[in-house]
Design a protein around this motif. Structure first.
Motif, PDB file in Angstrom:
ATOM      1  N   LEU C  19       0.841  -1.198   0.000  1.00 54.91           N
ATOM      2  CA  LEU C  19       0.000   0.000   0.000  1.00 54.91           C
ATOM      3  C   LEU C  19       0.877   1.249   0.000  1.00 54.91           C
ATOM      4  O   LEU C  19       0.596   2.217  -0.709  1.00 54.91           O
ATOM      5  CB  LEU C  19      -0.930   0.002   1.220  1.00 54.91           C
ATOM      6  CG  LEU C  19      -2.088  -0.995   1.177  1.00 54.91           C
ATOM      7  CD1 LEU C  19      -2.776  -1.073   2.545  1.00 54.91           C
ATOM      8  CD2 LEU C  19      -3.112  -0.608   0.110  1.00 54.91           C
ATOM      9  N   ILE C  20       1.927   1.216   0.806  1.00 58.51           N
ATOM     10  CA  ILE C  20       2.791   2.393   0.901  1.00 58.51           C
ATOM     11  C   ILE C  20       3.579   2.586  -0.396  1.00 58.51           C
ATOM     12  O   ILE C  20       3.634   3.682  -0.955  1.00 58.51           O
ATOM     13  CB  ILE C  20       3.741   2.264   2.113  1.00 58.51           C
ATOM     14  CG1 ILE C  20       2.873   2.463   3.374  1.00 58.51           C
ATOM     15  CG2 ILE C  20       4.859   3.285   2.055  1.00 58.51           C
ATOM     16  CD1 ILE C  20       3.535   2.027   4.636  1.00 58.51           C
ATOM     17  N   LYS C  21       4.090   1.488  -0.895  1.00 56.50           N
ATOM     18  CA  LYS C  21       4.890   1.566  -2.122  1.00 56.50           C
ATOM     19  C   LYS C  21       4.048   2.067  -3.300  1.00 56.50           C
ATOM     20  O   LYS C  21       4.501   2.867  -4.102  1.00 56.50           O
ATOM     21  CB  LYS C  21       5.440   0.161  -2.432  1.00 56.50           C
ATOM     22  CG  LYS C  21       6.491   0.160  -3.526  1.00 56.50           C
ATOM     23  CD  LYS C  21       7.157  -1.206  -3.646  1.00 56.50           C
ATOM     24  CE  LYS C  21       7.119  -1.664  -5.079  1.00 56.50           C
ATOM     25  NZ  LYS C  21       7.221  -3.104  -5.236  1.00 56.50           N
ATOM     26  N   LYS C  22       2.819   1.623  -3.373  1.00 50.97           N
ATOM     27  CA  LYS C  22       1.998   1.977  -4.541  1.00 50.97           C
ATOM     28  C   LYS C  22       1.330   3.339  -4.373  1.00 50.97           C
ATOM     29  O   LYS C  22       0.710   3.851  -5.312  1.00 50.97           O
ATOM     30  CB  LYS C  22       0.929   0.899  -4.789  1.00 50.97           C
ATOM     31  CG  LYS C  22       1.522  -0.461  -5.110  1.00 50.97           C
ATOM     32  CD  LYS C  22       2.229  -0.449  -6.464  1.00 50.97           C
ATOM     33  CE  LYS C  22       2.824  -1.815  -6.781  1.00 50.97           C
ATOM     34  NZ  LYS C  22       3.554  -1.824  -8.061  1.00 50.97           N
ATOM     35  N   LEU C 136      -8.501  -2.739  15.864  1.00 45.24           N
ATOM     36  CA  LEU C 136      -7.086  -3.095  15.925  1.00 45.24           C
ATOM     37  C   LEU C 136      -6.451  -2.840  14.560  1.00 45.24           C
ATOM     38  O   LEU C 136      -6.927  -3.353  13.548  1.00 45.24           O
ATOM     39  CB  LEU C 136      -6.911  -4.558  16.294  1.00 45.24           C
ATOM     40  CG  LEU C 136      -7.645  -5.026  17.553  1.00 45.24           C
ATOM     41  CD1 LEU C 136      -7.191  -6.437  17.934  1.00 45.24           C
ATOM     42  CD2 LEU C 136      -7.410  -4.075  18.720  1.00 45.24           C
ATOM     43  N   VAL C 137      -5.397  -2.024  14.593  1.00 52.48           N
ATOM     44  CA  VAL C 137      -4.834  -1.568  13.336  1.00 52.48           C
ATOM     45  C   VAL C 137      -3.371  -1.970  13.221  1.00 52.48           C
ATOM     46  O   VAL C 137      -2.594  -1.796  14.163  1.00 52.48           O
ATOM     47  CB  VAL C 137      -4.952  -0.025  13.237  1.00 52.48           C
ATOM     48  CG1 VAL C 137      -4.343   0.469  11.923  1.00 52.48           C
ATOM     49  CG2 VAL C 137      -6.410   0.401  13.344  1.00 52.48           C
ATOM     50  N   TYR C 138      -3.028  -2.527  12.067  1.00 52.70           N
ATOM     51  CA  TYR C 138      -1.630  -2.811  11.775  1.00 52.70           C
ATOM     52  C   TYR C 138      -1.127  -1.688  10.896  1.00 52.70           C
ATOM     53  O   TYR C 138      -1.800  -1.272   9.951  1.00 52.70           O
ATOM     54  CB  TYR C 138      -1.508  -4.142  11.031  1.00 52.70           C
ATOM     55  CG  TYR C 138      -0.100  -4.457  10.603  1.00 52.70           C
ATOM     56  CD1 TYR C 138       0.740  -5.223  11.419  1.00 52.70           C
ATOM     57  CD2 TYR C 138       0.407  -3.971   9.395  1.00 52.70           C
ATOM     58  CE1 TYR C 138       2.038  -5.483  11.046  1.00 52.70           C
ATOM     59  CE2 TYR C 138       1.706  -4.238   9.015  1.00 52.70           C
ATOM     60  CZ  TYR C 138       2.527  -4.989   9.843  1.00 52.70           C
ATOM     61  OH  TYR C 138       3.820  -5.249   9.468  1.00 52.70           O
ATOM     62  N   GLY C 139       0.088  -1.184  11.209  1.00 57.92           N
ATOM     63  CA  GLY C 139       0.614  -0.115  10.368  1.00 57.92           C
ATOM     64  C   GLY C 139       2.116  -0.214  10.237  1.00 57.92           C
ATOM     65  O   GLY C 139       2.755  -1.030  10.928  1.00 57.92           O
ATOM     66  N   PRO C 140       2.655   0.604   9.385  1.00 57.82           N
ATOM     67  CA  PRO C 140       4.101   0.577   9.164  1.00 57.82           C
ATOM     68  C   PRO C 140       4.871   0.859  10.451  1.00 57.82           C
ATOM     69  O   PRO C 140       5.991   0.395  10.623  1.00 57.82           O
ATOM     70  CB  PRO C 140       4.323   1.667   8.117  1.00 57.82           C
ATOM     71  CG  PRO C 140       3.051   2.449   8.012  1.00 57.82           C
ATOM     72  CD  PRO C 140       1.969   1.573   8.517  1.00 57.82           C
ATOM     73  N   GLU C 161      -4.378   5.940   8.619  1.00 57.64           N
ATOM     74  CA  GLU C 161      -3.336   6.486   7.743  1.00 57.64           C
ATOM     75  C   GLU C 161      -3.154   5.543   6.566  1.00 57.64           C
ATOM     76  O   GLU C 161      -3.456   4.354   6.647  1.00 57.64           O
ATOM     77  CB  GLU C 161      -1.994   6.583   8.514  1.00 57.64           C
ATOM     78  CG  GLU C 161      -2.069   7.406   9.784  1.00 57.64           C
ATOM     79  CD  GLU C 161      -2.310   8.877   9.509  1.00 57.64           C
ATOM     80  OE1 GLU C 161      -1.822   9.371   8.476  1.00 57.64           O
ATOM     81  OE2 GLU C 161      -3.037   9.515  10.307  1.00 57.64           O
ATOM     82  N   HIS C 162      -2.611   6.086   5.487  1.00 60.71           N
ATOM     83  CA  HIS C 162      -2.345   5.218   4.345  1.00 60.71           C
ATOM     84  C   HIS C 162      -1.304   4.174   4.743  1.00 60.71           C
ATOM     85  O   HIS C 162      -0.316   4.498   5.391  1.00 60.71           O
ATOM     86  CB  HIS C 162      -1.829   6.029   3.150  1.00 60.71           C
ATOM     87  CG  HIS C 162      -1.768   5.199   1.900  1.00 60.71           C
ATOM     88  ND1 HIS C 162      -2.919   4.785   1.248  1.00 60.71           N
ATOM     89  CD2 HIS C 162      -0.722   4.682   1.216  1.00 60.71           C
ATOM     90  CE1 HIS C 162      -2.563   4.057   0.205  1.00 60.71           C
ATOM     91  NE2 HIS C 162      -1.241   3.970   0.162  1.00 60.71           N
ATOM     92  N   GLY C 163      -1.547   2.960   4.386  1.00 59.90           N
ATOM     93  CA  GLY C 163      -0.631   1.891   4.768  1.00 59.90           C
ATOM     94  C   GLY C 163      -1.117   1.139   5.995  1.00 59.90           C
ATOM     95  O   GLY C 163      -0.643   0.055   6.300  1.00 59.90           O
ATOM     96  N   GLU C 164      -2.070   1.736   6.680  1.00 62.27           N
ATOM     97  CA  GLU C 164      -2.634   1.031   7.836  1.00 62.27           C
ATOM     98  C   GLU C 164      -3.729   0.073   7.377  1.00 62.27           C
ATOM     99  O   GLU C 164      -4.473   0.357   6.442  1.00 62.27           O
ATOM    100  CB  GLU C 164      -3.210   2.037   8.834  1.00 62.27           C
ATOM    101  CG  GLU C 164      -2.135   2.753   9.629  1.00 62.27           C
ATOM    102  CD  GLU C 164      -2.693   3.536  10.803  1.00 62.27           C
ATOM    103  OE1 GLU C 164      -2.039   3.530  11.847  1.00 62.27           O
ATOM    104  OE2 GLU C 164      -3.782   4.155  10.674  1.00 62.27           O
TER     105      GLU C 164
END
Lengths: 770, 155, 278
Positions: C19-22, C136-140, C161-164
């Motif tokens: 998600l972050i890369k794109k 529950l959120v997973y993020g960078p 946030e983007h990437g989450e």
């Protein structure tokens, strides 16, 4: 009778439950192109310029057409429309340009690239406003349009038809009346919502012959309209309707066929397909016209109505080529199923900047009878007369007269009422199990005639095979109503061959014989008679040959279970199979040739009405009458209504197939419930607000009430085995019966559909504030 | 760009290449000519495109073709065994539970999904289970009766 | 539907990195019943779609007395609604889930999707708000928990946030939940809420949540504090319903007028409170 009157299984059942039946959108041809349509974003505007240059350059785009390519106006009864707008758009969503491309995606992308410059014109979206003198004119050239002579457009107005009934002397009667009541009603635009969206494929070969596959109710009517529009002789147009996934009137005329053909004409032999999206279906197939009605009723103390002066104003939308006929049909039934001596009725079809109005199950009858049946209850309540009693007093009966002053020789209306009352006690009070809810009961009548020109024709061909099986060829379309099965039953009955030995073929103007249209609940009656005539013709040929073969007079022969049998010596017989190709003589020579029966039909003696008075002895083939009682539960806190029980009775003349007729009535009741409770295509300044199933709700299985379906069988003398049409009439009483139940039980007044929760609560509030 | 997917379609293993932006409905209808599932609204509201995915009713218009990877897909065409119809199909024919037929394949697949999960549903459960399948013709009565007949026969 | 690149990662890390890369035009695909419509209508046209259904842990649904109920992001609504524990201990959640869309939709749609769309009328948002669920959120930058009421920012806007990536929703364990879900809609089956509400009673504490009444689903806190310490008499219920309605700011749309919605909030909350008082 052996086959007529029994619940033969649908002849198209297995094809449908297996998914094997191919509807138009299921068809795919080599090198087929896909079409998409550029639609107007304005409700009323001049087209200043159409720029297709960007779209043309998109790879994969093959053809782009605009209205200028085929500027000839067309229309079934009034030539007022173009398939693609020319110079002007008159409603939001009108087709302006069309693209054919290699894929659907490319076609849609190309449509986005077409740029249109508009100059807005003043709009008018309320039919009552559109009738005013200063209203913007939607068709300034109406005076130059061609139309069928039974209609009366008014040049330099928005009125595309004015039908009037002038019977007796209403003003004089109002003077004599003990009471005068005046009430107004409104029904909104609604949509047919067949689950199959419209679809058409067109292909033009190098000879210039055009083939169209269309999900249409009336292949011959489509063929004629296309022939006129595109100047192609009829023998060079073939229209096929392989299957129709529900119509209810929406597929009665021509809609998208006229858009794909111009594309196919320029696509160098490649077929072009266009399938409507559900949104298109809501806006760009016909809509049921919105309608304002107004009644002034003169009543005597005993409940006898002596005069009705009423006005129907139809919101015909941007084009009324089909809609004008609905306003006429409404006039024939000006006061519903009641016998009223003095009638003054004006029915106006009016142009507005709304989508195109057209036929919808019931063809004007549901719209007018909502008001008529509400009016009846309002008057009954004011006079303190039982709503059933006032109906009995005023109902049409044998020996009476219809609105057009036609004598009534058959009428099962009160029989239907009595039959409903066997299972429905309107006065029995039922307490709801919930403290927030109220139970209520209501009743309404309904009636309808097949709304069609006087001289419409049907035909049928029956061909016998070598083994005694048969082909039945007609162009009546099975749009779900079960005509394939009913017509097969008629053939089986006359030929005395079991239905499974007869294969019915429909919907191909090159190969199946003429049928005017599959509309108006006329197929069982009209096509049915032509099928019987074709089979009688085949039967006469068989008896002729059998007479020679057996040496028995024709009058002493009959058909029985695949044989021609002597009525005197039952063991003397010859198999139909052995006569199917003619008769072989004892010397080995042959005579006659294959048995092919032909049958035709035009409803007998239906005649024009008088233009000035609207009166006529026989303006329609027959009337179908019926009655419904409903039992509902209203949540007085939320305003939600649930229909719990319905008892229905219609005089169908003859029940041809009990399961199929029940199915028609059940479907009509539930469709009627939809129109009563939820259905309204909403607009703001011409913009449709809810063109999807997300916000236009139709009934689900959960909304189905308990239904008791009953029939009266008063024979229709000109009908096949006595039958008359019923598929449309059954919807008519549902909405007014529900409204009557609601309003009477809560003591409130709601004179428009649908009966939304919000309207219910507001009406209750209004009552409490009084 | 195309993506390779493997799935079971009407009891057969298939390998197929799809573009990511095509719905499973389009893939079934256009690539496999399985036109029994119909597009009635494209928004998951009408149920005409109902198929079974791993035994459960799903709107094929609300699923990407690529999401079929690794799944077991059953369409109306896979329900009968040659000319031997499924009990639901037979019951629909015998009870007159269809008219125009356009909603019928989706309706039957929803009913099939219900019966796979619950062989003895009540009439109310049947109505609820098919409430995502719109039928404009029948008024639903004979459809419910047809399904209930199968339920009764299997009791 | 515009074409896009499709990825189906098998771990959260992989998914988040993708998600972050794109970049901003990458979109998560879960049940898809909302995203696919938006893509068809061209409202959302992502270049990249990251299907999270390949991540095994997101399919879990589990309960323990201490942590409460965890519903993984990819658990479809029907599985959650018919889960034995959910039916026993969180009945109100099961009822709300059953009211979303049709059976076909519930076999694809998820509760996480329902709330991440941040539609003001998300049916499952009301029991989650009332039960103080956590997202529950997973993020960078690792994992975090967002209280459900902080998730909703505005119409279709959430505080992610983007990437989450939402892993799932956790609902605390409660001794005994008495709850009631109400949905007022035009048609009973397969319809959007005109108003939806949930009231739960947990040890004598009453909580009220509403949807389809404001830009985001809300808690009716003033009504809650009015009730606090009071016996639920008819009068108290009447007044609480009025207060709840005053906390809402519904709009008029094609489904209902503002006035009707305000009336329906009162009715729904009254019905809720009557249901939990007995």
């Amino acid at each position: 009778m052996k086959y007529v009157g029994t619940s033969v299984n649908r002849v198209d059942g297995i094809k449908k439950v297996t998914g094997d039946l191919k509807y138009v959108d299921d068809l795919k041809f080599p090198r087929m192109l896909y079409a998409a349509v550029k639609r107007s974003t304005r409700p009323h505007a001049k087209i200043i310029h159409i720029d297709i240059s960007k779209a043309e350059k998109l790879p994969g785009v093959k053809v782009i057409t605009t209205g200028k390519d085929f500027p000839k106006r067309v229309g079934l009864y009034l030539e007022d429309k173009n398939f693609l707008a020319v110079d002007k758009v008159r409603y939001m969503g009108e087709a302006v340009a069309a693209v054919a491309a290699e894929t659907e995606e490319i076609a849609h992308e190309a449509v986005k690239l077409i740029e249109i410059e508009y100059e807005d014109l003043p709009i008018v979206t309320n039919a009552l406003d559109a009738m005013k003198e200063d209203a913007p004119l939607i068709h300034p050239d109406l005076g130059t349009y061609k139309y069928a002579s039974v209609f009366a457009p008014k040049p330099d107005t928005n009125i595309s038809n004015h039908y009037k009934v002038r019977k007796g002397d209403v003003e004089e009667a109002f003077k004599k009346a003990d009471y005068i009541f005046e009430n107004d009603f409104y029904v909104p635009h609604i949509q047919h919502c067949p689950i199959e969206n419209h679809s058409a494929i067109a292909s033009v070969d190098r000879e210039g012959s055009l083939t169209v596959w269309a999900s249409c109710q009336s292949p011959y009517a489509v063929r004629l309209a296309l022939s006129v529009a595109f100047d192609i002789p009829l023998n060079k147009i073939r229209v096929l309707s392989p299957a129709v996934g529900g119509g209810f009137g929406s597929k009665a005329g021509t809609t998208l066929e006229g858009i794909v053909i111009p594309l196919a004409m320029k696509s160098k032999g490649r077929p072009v397909k266009l399938t409507f999206s559900r949104k298109d279906e809501f806006i760009n197939s016909f809509v049921r016209q919105g309608m304002h009605s107004k009644f002034k009723t003169g009543v005597m103390k005993n409940g006898k109505i002596i005069a009705i002066k009423d006005q129907y104003v139809w919101d015909g939308g941007a084009y009324t080529e089909y809609g004008v006929n609905i306003t006429k049909a409404a006039g024939f039934a000006a006061v519903g199923p009641y016998d009223i001596e003095n009638i003054w009725c004006d029915s106006y079809c009016v142009y507005t900047n709304h989508p195109v109005g057209g036929p919808y199950r019931g063809f004007g009858m549901s719209e007018i009878q909502f008001g008529i049946e509400r009016n009846m209850n309002i008057i009954a309540n004011e006079l303190g007369i039982d709503p059933i009693e006032i109906r009995r007093i005023n109902a049409q009966k044998v020996g009476g007269r219809t609105a057009t002053n036609a004598p009534i020789d058959t009428c099962g209306l009160l029989d239907c009422l009595d039959q409903v009352l066997e299972d429905f006690d309107p006065n029995e009070k039922v307490e709801s199990l919930s403290p927030n809810k109220v139970r209520a009961k209501g009743i309404a009548f309904g009636m309808k005639a097949p709304s069609m020109p006087n001289n419409v024709a049907s035909s049928a061909i029956v061909r016998l095979n070598e083994d005694g099986t048969a082909y039945l060829l007609v162009s009546a379309q099975d749009i779900g109503q079960g005509s394939d099965t009913a017509l097969t039953q008629f053939a089986a009955e006359v030929l005395s061959i079991p239905p499974e030995k007869i294969t019915i073929k429909t919907g191909d103007t090159d190969h199946t014989p003429y049928e005017w249209q599959t509309v108006a609940s006329r197929i069982t009656y009209c096509a049915g008679n032509s099928v019987i005539n074709a089979c009688e013709d085949a039967k006469a040929q068989l008896l002729e040959l059998a007479s020679l073969k057996l040496g028995i007079y024709k009058r002493d022969l009959k058909l029985e279970d695949g044989y021609v049998v002597s009525t005197i010596y039952p063991d003397k017989k010859v198999a139909i199979a052995d006569l199917s190709l003619g008769l072989t003589m004892p010397d080995g020579s042959g005579i006659h040739g294959p048995i092919i029966g032909r049958g035709v039909f035009i409803p007998p003696n239906v005649k024009d009405h008088d233009h000035e008075t609207g009166l006529g002895d026989k303006p329609v083939a027959y009337w179908t009458y019926g009655c419904q009682g409903v039992d509902i539960e209203v949540d007085t806190q939320t305003g939600n209504i649930k229909v719990l029980n319905v008892v229905s009775s219609f005089d169908v003349g003859k029940v041809v197939n009990p399961t199929l007729v029940e199915g028609q009535i059940e479907g009509a009741i539930v469709q009627g419930i939809g129109s009563a409770l939820w259905e309204e295509l909403k607009f703001k300044d011409g913009k449709p607000l809810n063109p999807s199933f997300v916000d236009y709700k139709i009934p689900t299985a959960n909304d189905m009430p308990e239904m008791i379906i009953k029939f009266i069988e008063n024979e229709e003398k000109t009908g096949p085995f006595g039958a008359r049409g019923v598929s449309e009439p059954a919807m008519i009483p549902s909405a007014p019966a529900i409204a009557n139940a609601l309003c009477d039980a809560l003591g409130i007044t709601i004179n428009s559909l649908p009966l939304t929760p919000e309207k219910v609560l507001n009406a209750m509030k209004e009552k409490n504030n009084k | 760009m195309k993506y390779k997917i493997n799935f079971i379609l009407n009891n057969e293993n298939v390998e197929h290449e799809v573009e990511a932006n095509r719905t499973l409905l389009k893939v079934l209808r256009e690539d496999f000519d399985l036109t029994g599932a119909k597009e009635g609204c494209g928004l998951g509201e009408c149920g005409a495109c109902t198929i079974l995915v791993d035994g459960r009713p799903v709107n094929a218009c609300m699923m990407l073709g690529i999401e079929a990877d690794g799944k077991e897909i059953l369409t109306i065409e896979g329900l009968s065994n040659g000319t031997k119809l499924d009990e639901l199909q037979l019951s629909f024919v015998n009870n007159g539970a269809l008219q125009c037929g356009y909603c019928t394949p989706g309706m039957i697949m929803s009913a099939k999904g219900l019966l796979k999960e619950n062989a003895t549903p009540t009439e109310d459960e049947v109505k609820e289970a098919i409430s995502g399948n719109l039928c404009r013709c029948t008024g639903y009565k004979k459809i419910v009766e047809a399904i209930m007949e199968v339920v009764e026969n299997n009791k | 539907m515009k074409n896009f690149e499709y990825f189906k990662p098998s771990t959260l890390k992989e998914a988040s990195e993708l998600l972050i890369k794109k970049g901003a035009n990458a979109h998560i695909l879960n049940g898809g019943t909302d995203l696919i419509i938006r893509m068809k209508e061209g409202i959302t046209s992502p270049d990249v779609v990251v299907d999270i259904k390949g991540i095994k842990e997101l399919h879990n649904i589990k309960f323990d007395e201490k942590e409460g109920l965890f519903v993984g992001a990819c658990v479809v609504l029907n599985d959650m609604a018919h889960n034995q524990i959910v039916k026993e201990k969180y009945k109100v959640l099961s009822n709300a889930a059953k009211s979303v869309g049709s059976g076909q939709i519930r076999n694809k749609a998820t509760m996480t999707g329902n709330i991440c769309n941040a539609s003001p009328l998300a049916d499952t948002s009301t029991p989650l708000l009332a039960l103080d669920a956590k997202v529950l959120v997973y993020g960078p930058n690792g994992e975090r928990e967002i209280p459900i009421n902080e998730l909703f920012v505005w119409v279709r806007k959430v505080s992610l946030e983007h990437g989450e990536i939402v892993k799932g929703v956790r609902i605390p364990a409660y001794e005994n939940i008495i709850g009631d879900f109400q949905k007022i809609s035009r048609r009973k089956e397969v319809d959007l809420s005109t108003v939806a509400s949930t009231v739960v009673k947990i040890n004598d504490e009453i909580r009220i949540a509403l949807a389809s009444v404001a830009p985001t689903p809300i808690r009716a806190r003033k009504a809650e504090s009015f009730i606090k310490g009071k016996k639920l008499t008819d009068e108290v219920i009447e007044e609480a319903a009025k207060i709840a309605a005053s906390e809402a700011s519904p709009i008029e749309d094609v489904r209902a007028s503002k006035e009707y919605r305000i009336e329906m909030i009162k009715i729904a909350v009254k019905r809720n409170l009557n249901a939990v008082r007995s």
